[in-house]
Design a protein around this motif. Structure first.
Motif, PDB file in Angstrom:
ATOM      1  N   PRO A  89       0.841  -1.207   0.000  1.00 16.27           N
ATOM      2  CA  PRO A  89       0.000   0.000   0.000  1.00 16.27           C
ATOM      3  C   PRO A  89       0.868   1.246   0.000  1.00 16.27           C
ATOM      4  CG  PRO A  89      -0.009  -1.042   2.164  1.00 16.27           C
ATOM      5  CD  PRO A  89       0.703  -1.980   1.237  1.00 16.27           C
ATOM      6  N   THR A  90       0.612   2.120  -0.952  1.00 14.67           N
ATOM      7  CA  THR A  90       1.394   3.342  -1.081  1.00 14.67           C
ATOM      8  C   THR A  90       0.457   4.519  -1.281  1.00 14.67           C
ATOM      9  OG1 THR A  90       1.596   3.069  -3.482  1.00 14.67           O
ATOM     10  CG2 THR A  90       3.336   2.107  -2.119  1.00 14.67           C
ATOM     11  N   GLY A  91       1.036   5.700  -1.326  1.00 20.84           N
ATOM     12  CA  GLY A  91       0.264   6.906  -1.595  1.00 20.84           C
ATOM     13  C   GLY A  91      -0.112   7.633  -0.328  1.00 20.84           C
ATOM     14  N   GLU A  92      -1.167   8.438  -0.406  1.00 20.53           N
ATOM     15  CA  GLU A  92      -1.600   9.256   0.717  1.00 20.53           C
ATOM     16  C   GLU A  92      -2.952   8.789   1.232  1.00 20.53           C
ATOM     17  OE1 GLU A  92      -1.598  13.317  -0.417  1.00 20.53           O
ATOM     18  OE2 GLU A  92       0.558  13.426  -0.770  1.00 20.53           O
ATOM     19  N   LEU A  93      -3.140   8.944   2.523  1.00 19.41           N
ATOM     20  CA  LEU A  93      -4.420   8.641   3.150  1.00 19.41           C
ATOM     21  C   LEU A  93      -4.745   9.793   4.087  1.00 19.41           C
ATOM     22  CD1 LEU A  93      -6.598   6.362   3.312  1.00 19.41           C
ATOM     23  CD2 LEU A  93      -5.492   5.659   5.441  1.00 19.41           C
ATOM     24  N   CYS A  94      -5.824  10.497   3.777  1.00 19.09           N
ATOM     25  CA  CYS A  94      -6.242  11.632   4.601  1.00 19.09           C
ATOM     26  C   CYS A  94      -7.305  11.153   5.580  1.00 19.09           C
ATOM     27  CB  CYS A  94      -6.785  12.761   3.726  1.00 19.09           C
ATOM     28  SG  CYS A  94      -7.290  14.222   4.680  1.00 19.09           S
ATOM     29  N   VAL A  95      -7.003  11.269   6.852  1.00 17.57           N
ATOM     30  CA  VAL A  95      -7.878  10.780   7.920  1.00 17.57           C
ATOM     31  C   VAL A  95      -8.385  11.980   8.718  1.00 17.57           C
ATOM     32  CG1 VAL A  95      -8.050   9.290   9.942  1.00 17.57           C
ATOM     33  CG2 VAL A  95      -6.468   8.694   8.073  1.00 17.57           C
ATOM     34  N   THR A  96      -9.683  12.030   8.949  1.00 17.54           N
ATOM     35  CA  THR A  96     -10.237  13.131   9.740  1.00 17.54           C
ATOM     36  C   THR A  96     -11.042  12.593  10.906  1.00 17.54           C
ATOM     37  OG1 THR A  96     -11.582  15.146   9.663  1.00 17.54           O
ATOM     38  CG2 THR A  96     -12.343  13.304   8.337  1.00 17.54           C
ATOM     39  N   THR A  97     -11.024  13.310  12.004  1.00 21.63           N
ATOM     40  CA  THR A  97     -11.842  13.013  13.165  1.00 21.63           C
ATOM     41  C   THR A  97     -11.906  14.264  14.023  1.00 21.63           C
ATOM     42  OG1 THR A  97     -12.251  11.435  14.963  1.00 21.63           O
ATOM     43  CG2 THR A  97      -9.958  12.111  14.600  1.00 21.63           C
ATOM     44  N   THR A  98     -12.566  14.172  15.167  1.00 23.03           N
ATOM     45  CA  THR A  98     -12.711  15.341  16.022  1.00 23.03           C
ATOM     46  C   THR A  98     -11.372  15.704  16.661  1.00 23.03           C
ATOM     47  OG1 THR A  98     -13.294  13.989  17.942  1.00 23.03           O
ATOM     48  CG2 THR A  98     -15.110  14.752  16.543  1.00 23.03           C
ATOM     49  N   VAL A  99     -11.287  16.939  17.155  1.00 28.21           N
ATOM     50  CA  VAL A  99     -10.048  17.420  17.765  1.00 28.21           C
ATOM     51  C   VAL A  99      -9.655  16.538  18.943  1.00 28.21           C
ATOM     52  CG1 VAL A  99      -8.981  19.344  18.997  1.00 28.21           C
ATOM     53  CG2 VAL A  99     -10.440  19.791  17.014  1.00 28.21           C
ATOM     54  N   ALA A 100     -10.606  16.239  19.819  1.00 28.91           N
ATOM     55  CA  ALA A 100     -10.289  15.475  21.024  1.00 28.91           C
ATOM     56  C   ALA A 100      -9.881  14.051  20.697  1.00 28.91           C
ATOM     57  CB  ALA A 100     -11.486  15.478  21.969  1.00 28.91           C
ATOM     58  N   PHE A 101     -10.680  13.365  19.898  1.00 27.30           N
ATOM     59  CA  PHE A 101     -10.394  11.963  19.609  1.00 27.30           C
ATOM     60  C   PHE A 101      -9.112  11.832  18.794  1.00 27.30           C
ATOM     61  CE2 PHE A 101     -10.939   7.769  17.709  1.00 27.30           C
ATOM     62  CZ  PHE A 101     -11.426   7.040  18.787  1.00 27.30           C
ATOM     63  N   GLY A 102      -8.936  12.725  17.833  1.00 22.79           N
ATOM     64  CA  GLY A 102      -7.727  12.657  17.008  1.00 22.79           C
ATOM     65  C   GLY A 102      -6.472  12.952  17.788  1.00 22.79           C
ATOM     66  N   VAL A 126      -7.801  17.168  12.119  1.00 23.91           N
ATOM     67  CA  VAL A 126      -8.693  17.182  13.276  1.00 23.91           C
ATOM     68  C   VAL A 126      -9.596  18.398  13.170  1.00 23.91           C
ATOM     69  CG1 VAL A 126      -7.212  15.839  14.811  1.00 23.91           C
ATOM     70  CG2 VAL A 126      -6.885  18.289  14.663  1.00 23.91           C
ATOM     71  N   ASP A 127     -10.888  18.142  13.180  1.00 21.34           N
ATOM     72  CA  ASP A 127     -11.860  19.218  12.979  1.00 21.34           C
ATOM     73  C   ASP A 127     -13.193  18.747  13.542  1.00 21.34           C
ATOM     74  OD1 ASP A 127     -13.529  21.283  11.982  1.00 21.34           O
ATOM     75  OD2 ASP A 127     -12.193  21.569  10.267  1.00 21.34           O
ATOM     76  N   ASP A 128     -13.816  19.560  14.374  1.00 22.01           N
ATOM     77  CA  ASP A 128     -15.100  19.166  14.944  1.00 22.01           C
ATOM     78  C   ASP A 128     -16.252  19.322  13.965  1.00 22.01           C
ATOM     79  OD1 ASP A 128     -13.970  18.404  17.320  1.00 22.01           O
ATOM     80  OD2 ASP A 128     -14.292  20.324  18.313  1.00 22.01           O
ATOM     81  N   ARG A 129     -16.004  19.949  12.827  1.00 23.25           N
ATOM     82  CA  ARG A 129     -17.048  19.974  11.797  1.00 23.25           C
ATOM     83  C   ARG A 129     -16.914  18.719  10.932  1.00 23.25           C
ATOM     84  NH1 ARG A 129     -15.510  21.704   6.589  1.00 23.25           N
ATOM     85  NH2 ARG A 129     -13.287  22.200   6.443  1.00 23.25           N
ATOM     86  N   ASN A 222     -16.380  25.359  23.971  1.00 20.96           N
ATOM     87  CA  ASN A 222     -17.035  24.708  22.833  1.00 20.96           C
ATOM     88  C   ASN A 222     -16.183  23.611  22.209  1.00 20.96           C
ATOM     89  OD1 ASN A 222     -15.097  26.284  21.602  1.00 20.96           O
ATOM     90  ND2 ASN A 222     -16.417  26.908  19.906  1.00 20.96           N
ATOM     91  N   ASN A 223     -15.328  22.998  23.013  1.00 16.41           N
ATOM     92  CA  ASN A 223     -14.491  21.893  22.538  1.00 16.41           C
ATOM     93  C   ASN A 223     -14.158  21.016  23.739  1.00 16.41           C
ATOM     94  OD1 ASN A 223     -11.520  20.827  22.269  1.00 16.41           O
ATOM     95  ND2 ASN A 223     -12.311  20.994  20.192  1.00 16.41           N
ATOM     96  N   VAL A 224     -14.403  19.718  23.626  1.00 21.98           N
ATOM     97  CA  VAL A 224     -14.237  18.842  24.780  1.00 21.98           C
ATOM     98  C   VAL A 224     -12.772  18.717  25.201  1.00 21.98           C
ATOM     99  CG1 VAL A 224     -14.056  16.671  23.497  1.00 21.98           C
ATOM    100  CG2 VAL A 224     -15.056  16.673  25.789  1.00 21.98           C
ATOM    101  N   TYR A 225     -11.851  18.905  24.255  1.00 15.64           N
ATOM    102  CA  TYR A 225     -10.436  18.902  24.612  1.00 15.64           C
ATOM    103  C   TYR A 225     -10.130  20.099  25.526  1.00 15.64           C
ATOM    104  CZ  TYR A 225      -5.360  18.792  24.204  1.00 15.64           C
ATOM    105  OH  TYR A 225      -4.005  18.731  24.484  1.00 15.64           O
ATOM    106  N   GLY A 226     -10.753  21.241  25.233  1.00 12.09           N
ATOM    107  CA  GLY A 226     -10.597  22.406  26.101  1.00 12.09           C
ATOM    108  C   GLY A 226     -11.190  22.171  27.479  1.00 12.09           C
ATOM    109  N   VAL A 227     -12.322  21.456  27.538  1.00 16.64           N
ATOM    110  CA  VAL A 227     -12.912  21.097  28.828  1.00 16.64           C
ATOM    111  C   VAL A 227     -11.927  20.256  29.634  1.00 16.64           C
ATOM    112  CG1 VAL A 227     -14.764  19.808  29.965  1.00 16.64           C
ATOM    113  CG2 VAL A 227     -15.283  21.226  27.970  1.00 16.64           C
ATOM    114  N   MET A 228     -11.320  19.272  28.999  1.00 17.42           N
ATOM    115  CA  MET A 228     -10.361  18.404  29.681  1.00 17.42           C
ATOM    116  C   MET A 228      -9.163  19.191  30.209  1.00 17.42           C
ATOM    117  SD  MET A 228      -7.257  16.601  29.315  1.00 17.42           S
ATOM    118  CE  MET A 228      -6.925  16.361  27.579  1.00 17.42           C
ATOM    119  N   GLN A 229      -8.669  20.128  29.416  1.00 10.42           N
ATOM    120  CA  GLN A 229      -7.530  20.930  29.852  1.00 10.42           C
ATOM    121  C   GLN A 229      -7.898  21.808  31.045  1.00 10.42           C
ATOM    122  OE1 GLN A 229      -4.848  19.774  28.861  1.00 10.42           O
ATOM    123  NE2 GLN A 229      -4.039  20.872  27.103  1.00 10.42           N
TER     124      GLN A 229
END
Length: 295
Positions: A89-102, A126-129, A222-229
């Motif tokens: 497997p070669t090439g690029e893989l773009c992975v997206t998820t939320t800020v906190a989980f990522g 990482v993007d919450d949208r 407005n971001n769960v990662y910010g809540v954790m911090q």
């Protein structure tokens, strides 16, 4: 239609600016402007409304942009399938998820994946949208809700449980609540008013045991990662997903008999990428990590 001009038009439409498109393409602003002007002359239409803040597509420009996006999306799929025709497997893989989980769950596990597949290049967004996988804004997503689009394939990953947490410092200074009613006398940190609609009662900590008289939070974020911090800093108590505090010595669980809402996470990708090697090895890797992870 000239292919180079279409490619430049696509870049300008996405960027909304001749300058930004030129930076992406490695061309000067004047060169990009000349190519757009030549394309408009060739088609005998105006593709952009020009104003001081940037460019806006005309009705004809929107039509051409939708077609160009589809063309470049299909080309990207073809490129991926050609790359997957090789042994590795070669090439690029773009992975997206939320800020906190990522940031907290996925990123620390990517080192092992990249070592297993050094010919794959990973881009993590990482993007919450919600990025549009059908339009190839990303190849694969880990989402906190089940997708509804018919052209997307999904598979459940893990169930996320929420519990009540505070920092060691906070508990040392203020004590830990022993009952739900004790929360009335503690500083609470919650998500905020614009909580994602996909999550059921994300601010349940304000109402549990007191539905008719919700508690007032000391801070909303407005971001769960910010809540954790904020919790880790010792500011107060919050409901957090368990995966966020795994291995964090500064944060402890309080009110251990209280369970918050849980939700499932899903691996999501377009149907057209189902059989590509780069996606298959990433999917299988995540499923192994999920099977080994218990929290």
């Amino acid at each position: 239609m000239d292919w180079d001009k279409l490619r430049i038009f696509h870049a300008v439409a996405e960027a909304g600016s001749l300058t930004h498109a030129g930076e992406t393409l490695g061309l000067s602003q004047s060169a990009v402007s000349r190519q757009i002007g030549a394309l408009e002359a060739q088609l005998n239409v105006t593709l952009f409304h020009r104003h001081a803040r940037g460019l806006i597509l005309t009705e004809q420009g929107e039509l051409l942009f939708r077609t160009a996006r589809e063309i470049f999306s299909r080309l990207a799929v073809a490129e991926a399938m050609i790359a997957d025709s090789k042994d590795k497997p070669t090439g690029e893989l773009c992975v997206t998820t939320t800020v906190a989980f990522g940031t907290i769950w996925l990123a620390p596990r990517l080192k092992e994946f990249i070592e297993l597949y050094p010919d794959l290049r990973i881009e993590m967004v990482v993007d919450d949208r919600e990025l549009d996988l059908s339009m190839r804004e990303a190849d694969v997503a880990i989402r906190m809700w089940k997708p509804t689009q018919a052209d997307l394939v999904y598979r459940k990953l893990i169930t996320v449980h929420n519990h009540v947490y505070a920092s060691v410092d906070y508990v040392t200074r203020h004590g830990a609540p022993q009952t739900i009613e004790d929360l009335d006398n503690h500083a609470l940190i919650v998500y905020g008013e614009e909580a994602p609609a996909h999550f059921n009662n994300i601010n349940w900590l304000l109402e549990i045991g007191s539905p008719d008289r919700p508690r007032a939070p000391v801070l909303t974020v407005n971001n769960v990662y910010g809540v954790m911090q904020a919790v880790a800093s010792g500011l107060g108590i919050a409901a957090l997903p368990d995966y966020m505090v795994e291995g964090n010595p500064r944060i402890v669980r309080v009110l251990p008999n209280i369970d918050g809402p849980s939700f499932d996470t899903f691996l999501v990708y377009p149907e057209e990428l189902r059989n590509t090697k780069r996606l298959a090895v990433f999917r299988d890797f995540l499923l192994r990590k999920v099977a080994d992870w218990h929290y």
